[in-house]
Design a protein around this motif. Structure first.
Motif, PDB file in Angstrom:
ATOM      1  N   ALA A 163       0.826  -1.205   0.000  1.00  0.00           N
ATOM      2  CA  ALA A 163       0.000   0.000   0.000  1.00  0.00           C
ATOM      3  C   ALA A 163       0.856   1.250   0.000  1.00  0.00           C
ATOM      4  N   ARG A 164       1.965   1.236   0.720  1.00  0.00           N
ATOM      5  CA  ARG A 164       2.832   2.408   0.771  1.00  0.00           C
ATOM      6  C   ARG A 164       3.524   2.664  -0.569  1.00  0.00           C
ATOM      7  N   GLU A 165       3.589   1.630  -1.400  1.00  0.00           N
ATOM      8  CA  GLU A 165       4.173   1.805  -2.735  1.00  0.00           C
ATOM      9  C   GLU A 165       3.115   1.536  -3.804  1.00  0.00           C
ATOM     10  N   ALA A 166       1.877   1.888  -3.491  1.00  0.00           N
ATOM     11  CA  ALA A 166       0.774   1.643  -4.424  1.00  0.00           C
ATOM     12  C   ALA A 166       1.083   2.243  -5.789  1.00  0.00           C
ATOM     13  N   GLY A 167       0.788   1.455  -6.825  1.00  0.00           N
ATOM     14  CA  GLY A 167       1.070   1.896  -8.184  1.00  0.00           C
ATOM     15  C   GLY A 167       2.463   1.548  -8.654  1.00  0.00           C
ATOM     16  N   LYS A 168       3.299   1.004  -7.753  1.00  0.00           N
ATOM     17  CA  LYS A 168       4.661   0.599  -8.099  1.00  0.00           C
ATOM     18  C   LYS A 168       4.820  -0.899  -7.851  1.00  0.00           C
ATOM     19  N   VAL A 169       5.693  -1.519  -8.641  1.00  0.00           N
ATOM     20  CA  VAL A 169       5.957  -2.945  -8.468  1.00  0.00           C
ATOM     21  C   VAL A 169       6.959  -3.143  -7.338  1.00  0.00           C
ATOM     22  N   VAL A 170       6.624  -4.054  -6.407  1.00  0.00           N
ATOM     23  CA  VAL A 170       7.531  -4.392  -5.307  1.00  0.00           C
ATOM     24  C   VAL A 170       8.122  -5.767  -5.597  1.00  0.00           C
ATOM     25  N   ASP A 171       9.438  -5.839  -5.653  1.00  0.00           N
ATOM     26  CA  ASP A 171      10.125  -7.094  -5.899  1.00  0.00           C
ATOM     27  C   ASP A 171       9.713  -8.147  -4.864  1.00  0.00           C
ATOM     28  N   LYS A 172       9.524  -9.380  -5.326  1.00  0.00           N
ATOM     29  CA  LYS A 172       9.036 -10.453  -4.452  1.00  0.00           C
ATOM     30  C   LYS A 172       9.943 -10.683  -3.253  1.00  0.00           C
ATOM     31  N   ASN A 173      11.257 -10.717  -3.493  1.00  0.00           N
ATOM     32  CA  ASN A 173      12.180 -10.956  -2.383  1.00  0.00           C
ATOM     33  C   ASN A 173      12.178  -9.795  -1.389  1.00  0.00           C
ATOM     34  N   ARG A 174      12.104  -8.581  -1.900  1.00  0.00           N
ATOM     35  CA  ARG A 174      12.060  -7.428  -0.994  1.00  0.00           C
ATOM     36  C   ARG A 174      10.768  -7.428  -0.181  1.00  0.00           C
ATOM     37  N   LEU A 175       9.668  -7.809  -0.819  1.00  0.00           N
ATOM     38  CA  LEU A 175       8.403  -7.881  -0.098  1.00  0.00           C
ATOM     39  C   LEU A 175       8.483  -8.896   1.032  1.00  0.00           C
ATOM     40  N   ALA A 176       9.095 -10.059   0.764  1.00  0.00           N
ATOM     41  CA  ALA A 176       9.246 -11.079   1.798  1.00  0.00           C
ATOM     42  C   ALA A 176      10.114 -10.582   2.938  1.00  0.00           C
ATOM     43  N   GLU A 177      11.219  -9.926   2.606  1.00  0.00           N
ATOM     44  CA  GLU A 177      12.138  -9.450   3.642  1.00  0.00           C
ATOM     45  C   GLU A 177      11.501  -8.368   4.506  1.00  0.00           C
ATOM     46  N   GLN A 178      10.726  -7.470   3.890  1.00  0.00           N
ATOM     47  CA  GLN A 178      10.135  -6.373   4.653  1.00  0.00           C
ATOM     48  C   GLN A 178       8.899  -6.798   5.442  1.00  0.00           C
ATOM     49  N   ARG A 211      -7.151  -5.990  -6.251  1.00  0.00           N
ATOM     50  CA  ARG A 211      -6.350  -4.911  -5.660  1.00  0.00           C
ATOM     51  C   ARG A 211      -4.851  -5.172  -5.809  1.00  0.00           C
ATOM     52  N   ILE A 212      -4.434  -6.406  -5.621  1.00  0.00           N
ATOM     53  CA  ILE A 212      -3.008  -6.741  -5.677  1.00  0.00           C
ATOM     54  C   ILE A 212      -2.747  -7.550  -6.943  1.00  0.00           C
ATOM     55  N   LYS A 213      -1.941  -6.981  -7.811  1.00  0.00           N
ATOM     56  CA  LYS A 213      -1.667  -7.591  -9.108  1.00  0.00           C
ATOM     57  C   LYS A 213      -0.301  -8.277  -9.093  1.00  0.00           C
ATOM     58  N   THR A 214      -0.246  -9.484  -9.653  1.00  0.00           N
ATOM     59  CA  THR A 214       1.022 -10.187  -9.812  1.00  0.00           C
ATOM     60  C   THR A 214       1.692  -9.738 -11.105  1.00  0.00           C
ATOM     61  N   GLY A 217       7.383 -12.763 -12.854  1.00  0.00           N
ATOM     62  CA  GLY A 217       8.828 -12.687 -12.938  1.00  0.00           C
ATOM     63  C   GLY A 217       9.437 -11.507 -12.218  1.00  0.00           C
ATOM     64  N   VAL A 218       8.586 -10.659 -11.624  1.00  0.00           N
ATOM     65  CA  VAL A 218       9.105  -9.458 -10.948  1.00  0.00           C
ATOM     66  C   VAL A 218       8.623  -9.386  -9.506  1.00  0.00           C
ATOM     67  N   GLY A 219       7.319  -9.252  -9.306  1.00  0.00           N
ATOM     68  CA  GLY A 219       6.801  -9.104  -7.948  1.00  0.00           C
ATOM     69  C   GLY A 219       5.322  -8.793  -7.955  1.00  0.00           C
ATOM     70  N   TYR A 220       4.919  -7.831  -7.094  1.00  0.00           N
ATOM     71  CA  TYR A 220       3.501  -7.539  -6.901  1.00  0.00           C
ATOM     72  C   TYR A 220       3.285  -6.030  -6.835  1.00  0.00           C
ATOM     73  N   MET A 221       2.055  -5.623  -7.153  1.00  0.00           N
ATOM     74  CA  MET A 221       1.734  -4.198  -7.127  1.00  0.00           C
ATOM     75  C   MET A 221       0.314  -4.001  -6.619  1.00  0.00           C
ATOM     76  N   TYR A 222       0.156  -3.035  -5.698  1.00  0.00           N
ATOM     77  CA  TYR A 222      -1.190  -2.621  -5.308  1.00  0.00           C
ATOM     78  C   TYR A 222      -1.678  -1.644  -6.363  1.00  0.00           C
ATOM     79  N   GLN A 223      -2.765  -2.024  -7.062  1.00  0.00           N
ATOM     80  CA  GLN A 223      -3.249  -1.214  -8.175  1.00  0.00           C
ATOM     81  C   GLN A 223      -4.046  -0.018  -7.676  1.00  0.00           C
ATOM     82  N   LEU A 224      -3.740   1.127  -8.222  1.00  0.00           N
ATOM     83  CA  LEU A 224      -4.450   2.339  -7.872  1.00  0.00           C
ATOM     84  C   LEU A 224      -5.614   2.563  -8.802  1.00  0.00           C
ATOM     85  N   GLY A 225      -6.743   2.959  -8.218  1.00  0.00           N
ATOM     86  CA  GLY A 225      -7.904   3.332  -9.008  1.00  0.00           C
ATOM     87  C   GLY A 225      -8.110   4.813  -8.857  1.00  0.00           C
ATOM     88  N   GLN A 226      -9.028   5.178  -7.932  1.00  0.00           N
ATOM     89  CA  GLN A 226      -9.272   6.583  -7.638  1.00  0.00           C
ATOM     90  C   GLN A 226      -8.099   7.160  -6.868  1.00  0.00           C
TER      91      GLN A 226
END
Length: 231
Positions: A163-178, A211-214, A217-226
């Motif tokens: 959510a804090r990086e909504a609209g941006k792709v978060v690397d899978k490994n970084r997401l796991a570590e954080q 809400r959360i898009k895969t 090969g990269v990671g995940y992203m919280y998709q922004l609408g409004q």
């Protein structure tokens, strides 16, 4: 830190308790499903270590009952090589798992990791609003259209990172570590299972999108609408 061990193997629990107490944990051990459920719901423990096979009931069933009434972190003890137990445990709301027979040092490390997750969101006092979703990082609360969602500690942390990086792709490994305070290992599906549970609880966005898009090969992203805002 008070830890509850729920396992019918008295020799194993005695061994684990001795090691964990040297690591400055305070350990209580019980050996049946009934005792485990009652103690886990008592509010006295910072984390629960729960075996899958118990006299009087399945550890998975006990986990389900715990999750319906408490967000206490739960680490499942699963049979070595039994992937289905691990998947079922994560689907039911376990924060992590470790196969038996387990190394006491690894158990201690996993417990400290789980406990760090619970404190990781305390570094900020921000409220974050994303469309109909409201995240309170101080109180570890998430509301969707005013309705409180019951998330585990791990699910909350995953949502917080994305959510804090909504609209941006978060690397899978970084997401796991954080969010999980550890790196992923080969064939480790725990992050995927937590994300699957989180998606189900969040439901679709007001626009009907996931809400959360895969991003393969990269990671995940919280998709922004409004337009979304952060206090």
């Amino acid at each position: 830190m008070n830890i509850l061990l729920v396992d019918d193997d008295t020799e194993l629990t005695a061994l684990l308790a001795r090691y964990l107490e040297r690591e400055l944990f305070k350990v209580t051990a019980v050996h049946t499903a009934e005792e485990g459920l009652a103690e886990a719901l008592s509010g006295r423990y910072q984390a629960v270590v729960l075996d899958v096979m118990l006299p009087g009931g399945s550890g998975i069933d006990i986990l389900g009952q715990i999750r319906s009434r408490s967000d206490v972190p739960v680490l499942m003890l699963t049979a070595k090589g039994d992937e289905m137990d691990r998947i079922e445990g994560l689907e039911t709301g376990a924060d992590d798992y470790i196969p038996k027979p387990c190394n006491p040092r690894e158990l201690s490390a996993r417990l400290r990791s789980i406990l760090r997750r619970g404190r990781s969101a305390d570094v900020t006092s921000a409220m974050l609003d994303l469309e109909d979703l409201s995240i309170d990082f101080d109180k570890h609360l998430v509301h969707r259209a005013g309705e409180e969602l019951e998330l585990t500690v791990t699910e909350f942390n995953i949502l917080g990172v994305l959510a804090r990086e909504a609209g941006k792709v978060v690397d899978k490994n970084r997401l796991a570590e954080q969010s999980m305070q550890r790196s992923l290992t080969l064939f480790d599906r725990s992050l995927d299972m937590h994300l699957s549970n989180l998606r189900k609880k969040l439901g679709p966005s007001p626009g009907g999108e996931q809400r959360i898009k895969t991003i393969r090969g990269v990671g995940y992203m919280y998709q922004l609408g409004q337009e979304s805002t952060e206090a």
